[in-house]
Design a protein around this motif. Structure first.
Motif, PDB file in Angstrom:
ATOM      1  N   GLN A 265     107.491  15.435   7.658  1.00 21.21           N
ATOM      2  CA  GLN A 265     108.282  14.200   7.675  1.00 21.21           C
ATOM      3  C   GLN A 265     107.821  13.226   8.771  1.00 21.21           C
ATOM      4  OE1 GLN A 265     111.029  13.767   5.278  1.00 21.21           O
ATOM      5  NE2 GLN A 265     109.707  15.400   4.492  1.00 21.21           N
ATOM      6  N   ASP A 266     107.738  13.727   9.987  1.00 17.86           N
ATOM      7  CA  ASP A 266     107.337  12.896  11.133  1.00 17.86           C
ATOM      8  C   ASP A 266     105.968  13.349  11.606  1.00 17.86           C
ATOM      9  OD1 ASP A 266     109.770  11.227  11.616  1.00 17.86           O
ATOM     10  OD2 ASP A 266     110.692  13.206  11.833  1.00 17.86           O
ATOM     11  N   VAL A 267     105.036  12.414  11.599  1.00 15.34           N
ATOM     12  CA  VAL A 267     103.641  12.739  11.882  1.00 15.34           C
ATOM     13  C   VAL A 267     103.129  11.851  13.007  1.00 15.34           C
ATOM     14  CG1 VAL A 267     101.300  12.869  10.937  1.00 15.34           C
ATOM     15  CG2 VAL A 267     103.267  13.424   9.477  1.00 15.34           C
ATOM     16  N   LEU A 268     102.415  12.449  13.945  1.00 16.42           N
ATOM     17  CA  LEU A 268     101.723  11.707  15.006  1.00 16.42           C
ATOM     18  C   LEU A 268     100.227  11.895  14.819  1.00 16.42           C
ATOM     19  CD1 LEU A 268     101.418  10.224  17.737  1.00 16.42           C
ATOM     20  CD2 LEU A 268     101.775  12.443  18.873  1.00 16.42           C
ATOM     21  N   ILE A 269      99.494  10.780  14.753  1.00 21.22           N
ATOM     22  CA  ILE A 269      98.042  10.839  14.605  1.00 21.22           C
ATOM     23  C   ILE A 269      97.419  10.165  15.817  1.00 21.22           C
ATOM     24  CG2 ILE A 269      96.045  10.155  13.219  1.00 21.22           C
ATOM     25  CD1 ILE A 269      97.945  10.175  10.789  1.00 21.22           C
ATOM     26  N   ILE A 270      96.713  10.943  16.619  1.00 23.84           N
ATOM     27  CA  ILE A 270      96.028  10.425  17.803  1.00 23.84           C
ATOM     28  C   ILE A 270      94.557  10.229  17.447  1.00 23.84           C
ATOM     29  CG2 ILE A 270      95.304  10.973  20.157  1.00 23.84           C
ATOM     30  CD1 ILE A 270      97.959  12.431  20.495  1.00 23.84           C
ATOM     31  N   GLY A 271      94.065   9.020  17.668  1.00 22.04           N
ATOM     32  CA  GLY A 271      92.733   8.654  17.199  1.00 22.04           C
ATOM     33  C   GLY A 271      92.798   8.217  15.751  1.00 22.04           C
ATOM     34  N   ALA A 272      93.795   7.387  15.426  1.00 22.74           N
ATOM     35  CA  ALA A 272      94.032   6.994  14.033  1.00 22.74           C
ATOM     36  C   ALA A 272      92.905   6.158  13.465  1.00 22.74           C
ATOM     37  CB  ALA A 272      95.360   6.235  13.928  1.00 22.74           C
ATOM     38  N   GLY A 273      92.144   5.495  14.328  1.00 25.04           N
ATOM     39  CA  GLY A 273      90.960   4.762  13.880  1.00 25.04           C
ATOM     40  C   GLY A 273      91.266   3.742  12.816  1.00 25.04           C
ATOM     41  N   SER A 274      90.454   3.728  11.763  1.00 21.93           N
ATOM     42  CA  SER A 274      90.598   2.729  10.706  1.00 21.93           C
ATOM     43  C   SER A 274      91.602   3.145   9.642  1.00 21.93           C
ATOM     44  CB  SER A 274      89.232   2.447  10.064  1.00 21.93           C
ATOM     45  OG  SER A 274      88.610   3.655   9.662  1.00 21.93           O
ATOM     46  N   GLY A 275      92.204   4.338   9.757  1.00 23.09           N
ATOM     47  CA  GLY A 275      93.371   4.634   8.931  1.00 23.09           C
ATOM     48  C   GLY A 275      93.279   5.745   7.918  1.00 23.09           C
ATOM     49  N   ASN A 276      92.192   6.514   7.866  1.00 22.86           N
ATOM     50  CA  ASN A 276      92.078   7.553   6.839  1.00 22.86           C
ATOM     51  C   ASN A 276      93.169   8.621   6.958  1.00 22.86           C
ATOM     52  OD1 ASN A 276      89.803   6.358   5.724  1.00 22.86           O
ATOM     53  ND2 ASN A 276      88.384   7.560   6.956  1.00 22.86           N
ATOM     54  N   ASP A 277      93.392   9.124   8.154  1.00 22.72           N
ATOM     55  CA  ASP A 277      94.403  10.166   8.337  1.00 22.72           C
ATOM     56  C   ASP A 277      95.809   9.626   8.104  1.00 22.72           C
ATOM     57  OD1 ASP A 277      92.970  12.714   9.654  1.00 22.72           O
ATOM     58  OD2 ASP A 277      92.023  10.895  10.381  1.00 22.72           O
ATOM     59  N   VAL A 278      96.019   8.372   8.467  1.00 20.35           N
ATOM     60  CA  VAL A 278      97.321   7.744   8.213  1.00 20.35           C
ATOM     61  C   VAL A 278      97.560   7.665   6.712  1.00 20.35           C
ATOM     62  CG1 VAL A 278      98.718   5.677   8.551  1.00 20.35           C
ATOM     63  CG2 VAL A 278      97.146   6.422  10.349  1.00 20.35           C
ATOM     64  N   SER A 279      96.548   7.236   5.984  1.00 17.70           N
ATOM     65  CA  SER A 279      96.659   7.140   4.527  1.00 17.70           C
ATOM     66  C   SER A 279      96.949   8.504   3.902  1.00 17.70           C
ATOM     67  CB  SER A 279      95.366   6.553   3.945  1.00 17.70           C
ATOM     68  OG  SER A 279      95.443   6.436   2.537  1.00 17.70           O
ATOM     69  N   ALA A 280      96.276   9.554   4.393  1.00 18.09           N
ATOM     70  CA  ALA A 280      96.493  10.899   3.857  1.00 18.09           C
ATOM     71  C   ALA A 280      97.917  11.368   4.121  1.00 18.09           C
ATOM     72  CB  ALA A 280      95.494  11.867   4.464  1.00 18.09           C
ATOM     73  N   ALA A 281      98.445  11.100   5.317  1.00 16.82           N
ATOM     74  CA  ALA A 281      99.816  11.507   5.630  1.00 16.82           C
ATOM     75  C   ALA A 281     100.815  10.804   4.717  1.00 16.82           C
ATOM     76  CB  ALA A 281     100.119  11.204   7.097  1.00 16.82           C
ATOM     77  N   LEU A 282     100.624   9.516   4.491  1.00 17.48           N
ATOM     78  CA  LEU A 282     101.524   8.766   3.617  1.00 17.48           C
ATOM     79  C   LEU A 282     101.451   9.267   2.183  1.00 17.48           C
ATOM     80  CD1 LEU A 282     100.816   5.160   4.968  1.00 17.48           C
ATOM     81  CD2 LEU A 282     102.814   6.590   5.453  1.00 17.48           C
ATOM     82  N   ALA A 283     100.216   9.540   1.717  1.00 20.40           N
ATOM     83  CA  ALA A 283     100.039  10.004   0.337  1.00 20.40           C
ATOM     84  C   ALA A 283     100.669  11.367   0.104  1.00 20.40           C
ATOM     85  CB  ALA A 283      98.553  10.044  -0.009  1.00 20.40           C
ATOM     86  N   ASN A 284     100.889  12.114   1.185  1.00 17.52           N
ATOM     87  CA  ASN A 284     101.436  13.462   1.047  1.00 17.52           C
ATOM     88  C   ASN A 284     102.884  13.560   1.518  1.00 17.52           C
ATOM     89  OD1 ASN A 284      99.181  15.563   0.185  1.00 17.52           O
ATOM     90  ND2 ASN A 284      98.196  14.022   1.497  1.00 17.52           N
ATOM     91  N   GLY A 285     103.578  12.432   1.521  1.00 16.30           N
ATOM     92  CA  GLY A 285     105.025  12.462   1.671  1.00 16.30           C
ATOM     93  C   GLY A 285     105.590  12.233   3.043  1.00 16.30           C
ATOM     94  N   ALA A 286     104.805  11.791   4.018  1.00 21.51           N
ATOM     95  CA  ALA A 286     105.348  11.548   5.358  1.00 21.51           C
ATOM     96  C   ALA A 286     106.373  10.418   5.318  1.00 21.51           C
ATOM     97  CB  ALA A 286     104.231  11.206   6.329  1.00 21.51           C
ATOM     98  N   LYS A 287     107.478  10.604   6.040  1.00 20.00           N
ATOM     99  CA  LYS A 287     108.508   9.565   6.118  1.00 20.00           C
ATOM    100  C   LYS A 287     108.246   8.577   7.249  1.00 20.00           C
ATOM    101  CE  LYS A 287     111.056  11.110   2.742  1.00 20.00           C
ATOM    102  NZ  LYS A 287     112.352  11.754   3.005  1.00 20.00           N
ATOM    103  N   HIS A 288     107.582   9.067   8.295  1.00 24.22           N
ATOM    104  CA  HIS A 288     107.249   8.181   9.424  1.00 24.22           C
ATOM    105  C   HIS A 288     105.972   8.674  10.090  1.00 24.22           C
ATOM    106  CE1 HIS A 288     107.454   6.833  13.717  1.00 24.22           C
ATOM    107  NE2 HIS A 288     107.597   5.680  13.089  1.00 24.22           N
ATOM    108  N   VAL A 289     105.084   7.724  10.397  1.00 22.86           N
ATOM    109  CA  VAL A 289     103.818   8.052  11.050  1.00 22.86           C
ATOM    110  C   VAL A 289     103.660   7.175  12.284  1.00 22.86           C
ATOM    111  CG1 VAL A 289     101.304   8.133  10.845  1.00 22.86           C
ATOM    112  CG2 VAL A 289     102.731   8.677   8.854  1.00 22.86           C
TER     113      VAL A 289
END
Length: 716
Positions: A265-289
């Motif tokens: 549900q709640d995800v922290l991404i350190i070194g988010a860069g241009s957004g690949n990991d953020v996109s993956a978290a959202l695509a897999n149901g994260a409520k907040h990143v």
């Protein structure tokens, strides 16, 4: 200059050497002031030429300490600059390797001579004024203005064209004899600067639409056709649509889903860069990143051009900040924390061996992550770590921080990873957690099915459970379309030295000074002695050894201050600017103290200086980290900057009464070179004990004083 980004202290020491030689020869010998701009033109032209050769030749690469089996790893340096994507270590036998030491010595030599003329101008200005102290105070105020200008230039993402246009104007103003030839040379420099500021030097016909931006940390080249981003001429990252490519970004989420866990549900991404990991978290149901990225330009590129537009999603909060700093500040708890390819490829500053991510990979940092996770939450770190001993270290730190063995996965699959293994071309993912049910479920599934299967097309992973003994049979896909995932056993034999906040060197195999550093230090030291002997009147004028050791001690004091504040407040350009500004303010305050109170004896200030340094040594930095809010700021700044104040009083008093200010100031800068070389000892003893060397330097300065009973007299 490609690869020298890992060794910016070489450039710093070259400037010190040039300034020292210039000050020492200010009133004697050849006038070098008219050669400054022509020599700088030579320096930038040679840099562009060398870079062009290495980026366009198919057979040349820079050998940075033997990255096949290194004592210290420098990510990206194992590849030729022009072709990161297709190179493998095995092809090195077809390449001609040029040792980094050769390039480093070349630019050390050229830049030294650029700064000789500036040093002469500074030395003559001090020599011509009757009030040395007021002149030095003016110099400090100018330095404060320079730091403020640096901060503004970083904030505005300015280019080398801007930096050196300002420098050229100031230098032309300072020259006593301005000629049209000097103006022509300045114009030539700006032409070259204009080219490198707005044009990628390794662009080809197929990449004519590259954009070049200068962030506060990097030279960033972006290719819209491939959405690839390079930093400092090294391939760094690439934006991909998560539903079409890059299954590794979704792997933690897929393992969690197929092991029976609920979406994170709640995800922290350190070194988010241009957004690949953020996109993956959202695509897999994260409520907040919470997406933490230190570089604003890389974030802006992702926001503008990522095919999935993750940064426009209202579930995402972006933080342009240092990851370790964010971990200590946030009150949020997370189901999942990810280190997303946090390999910075650049040093934190020219004053230390720290990289931007160094404080993310320490025992204390992993403890901070454990404190940030919700009960049952997990931590994921992944990268192509290059060496088995790096994977082993992270495995050990994870086990100690979370109290259980992590789950380690290698792509492509290997059954075990040993300290001597080379991990080139292999992505390693390490999943950790303290009593995390989802990790227990993953292990149970692996015990039952032996394998987890991932397809290169992420859409194929959606309708299936990846756990199984055999590859899935769906949609006409063959077994070769699936990649096997399974845990690897980690051999940590001999891995005893773990990175800490005092020794934050994940990529250094042991507490040693690597051969590359030793060779570079020996070459720089030898060249420094030779140049000082050849171009300074040392045979006629005796250097001031008291001022020399003051300079050495102060360089180490600055280094410790920069490192200490980076740990407490983050390794950002803004923190750097504030720290250097604060150091200069303390130096200014100490000189105003000398101007107003005119101290007569130095022994009390030497004593206070040594005592304040001893306090810094015996009080560990962890004590400051535990303090809340403004208490941490107030106490840490007091402990770090008070020694600067006492050192400034000693220097200001000596300089006030100097009869040879050019020689004394040159001696002080020369001592800073020694301090810079001694900084490499932090690789062996850590940063805290560098202050023991600083104490020794200040004691030598006090012992070498030519003043009897501590009373001030004119320097001979």
């Amino acid at each position: 200059m490609v690869h020298l980004t890992f060794f910016t202290n070489i450039i710093l020491l070259a400037t010190f050497l040039g300034m020292s030689i210039g000050c020492l020869s200010a009133s004697r010998g050849r006038d070098w002031t008219e050669t400054v701009i022509p020599l700088f033109f030579v320096a930038v032209t040679v840099a562009c030429g060398v870079l062009w050769i290495f980026t366009h030749s198919g057979r040349l690469m820079v050998d940075v300490g033997g990255q096949g089996s290194p004592q210290q790893v420098y990510f990206g340096t194992e590849y030729p600059a022009h072709d990161v994507s297709t190179f493998s270590v095995g092809t090195q036998q077809n390449l001609i390797s040029v040792p980094l030491e050769v390039l480093a010595l070349l630019f050390f030599y050229v830049i030294t001579f650029v700064f000789v003329g500036l040093g002469q101008t500074l030395g003559r200005a001090f020599d011509e004024t009757q009030d040395r102290l007021r002149a030095y105070i003016s110099n400090i105020i100018g330095s404060l203005a320079g730091i403020a200008a640096f901060a503004l230039a970083s904030y505005l993402w300015t280019t080398p064209m801007v930096w050196f246009a300002v420098v050229m104007m100031i230098w032309l103003y300072l020259q006593k004899r301005r000629t049209l030839v000097q103006v022509y040379w300045a114009f030539a420099v700006l032409l070259v600067m204009g080219f490198v500021s707005y044009q990628s030097p390794y662009s080809t016909a197929s990449r004519l639409y590259e954009s070049l931006t200068w962030s506060p940390y990097y030279k960033i080249v972006y290719t819209p056709q491939t959405k690839a981003i390079s930093t400092n001429n090294i391939g760094h990252q690439q934006m991909v649509p998560i539903q079409e490519a890059g299954p590794a970004y979704s792997l933690p989420h897929l393992l969690n889903r197929d092991a029976g866990g609920q979406p994170f549900q709640d995800v922290l991404i350190i070194g988010a860069g241009s957004g690949n990991d953020v996109s993956a978290a959202l695509a897999n149901g994260a409520k907040h990143v919470d997406a933490v990225e230190i570089d604003p330009v890389i974030y802006d590129l992702g926001r503008a051009d990522h095919p999935d537009h993750p940064y426009q999603d209202p579930r995402v909060t972006v933080h342009i900040d240092d990851g370790r700093s964010f971990l200590r500040k946030t009150q949020q708890k997370y189901d999942l924390v990810i280190y997303a390819l946090v390999d910075s490829l650049v040093l934190h500053s020219g004053y230390s061996s720290l990289r931007l991510e160094s404080f993310l990979f320490t025992e204390q940092a992993f403890e901070d992550i454990a404190a940030t996770l919700k009960p049952g939450g997990i931590f994921v770190v992944y990268n192509a770590f290059r060496q088995g001993w790096i994977v082993g270290r992270i495995d050990r730190m994870s086990e100690e921080a979370f109290g259980s063995k992590p789950l380690v996965i290698s792509l492509p699959y290997v059954a075990s990873i040993h300290p001597t293994d080379q991990e080139f071309g292999r992505l390693t993912m390490i999943l950790s957690g303290a009593n995390a049910p989802v990790l227990t479920a993953m292990r149970r599934q692996f015990e039952q099915h032996q394998s987890f299967w991932v397809n290169e097309r992420p859409a194929a992973n959606v309708p299936i459970n990846g756990f199984g003994q055999q590859p899935p049979s769906i949609g006409g896909l063959t077994s070769s379309d699936w990649h096997r995932i399974a845990p690897a056993t980690i051999d940590t034999t001999g891995i005893n030295q773990l990175p800490s906040d005092d020794w934050p060197f994940l990529y250094l195999r042991a507490k040693i000074i690597p051969g590359l550093n030793l060779r570079s230090m020996a070459l720089m030291f030898g060249l420094s002695l030779l140049l000082v002997y050849m171009f300074s009147p040392v045979r006629l004028v005796r250097p001031n050894w008291q001022m020399f050791f003051l300079g050495a001690g102060f360089m180490l004091l600055e280094t410790k201050g920069v490192v200490h504040m980076a740990l407490l407040f983050g390794s950002t350009w803004f923190v750097n600017s504030v720290v250097f500004f604060a150091i200069l303010v303390m130096v200014l305050a100490s000189n105003l103290y000398v101007l107003a109170l005119r101290p007569k004896k130095l022994s009390p200030y030497y004593a206070l200086l040594v005592v304040s340094l001893v306090v810094n040594i015996v009080v560990p930095m962890s004590k400051f980290l535990a303090l809340p809010g403004w208490q941490k700021v107030a106490v840490s700044c007091t402990v770090v900057f008070v020694p600067v104040f006492f050192a400034g009083i000693v220097f200001g008093t000596l300089f006030r009464d100097s009869s040879q200010p050019d020689i004394d100031f040159g001696s002080n800068i020369a001592g800073a070179i020694l301090g810079g070389l001694c900084e490499s000892l932090s690789l062996v003893i850590g940063f805290n004990y560098l202050l023991i060397i600083a104490v020794a330097c200040y004691l030598l300065s006090a012992l070498l004083s030519k003043r009897s009973a501590g009373a001030l007299t004119a320097a001979p």
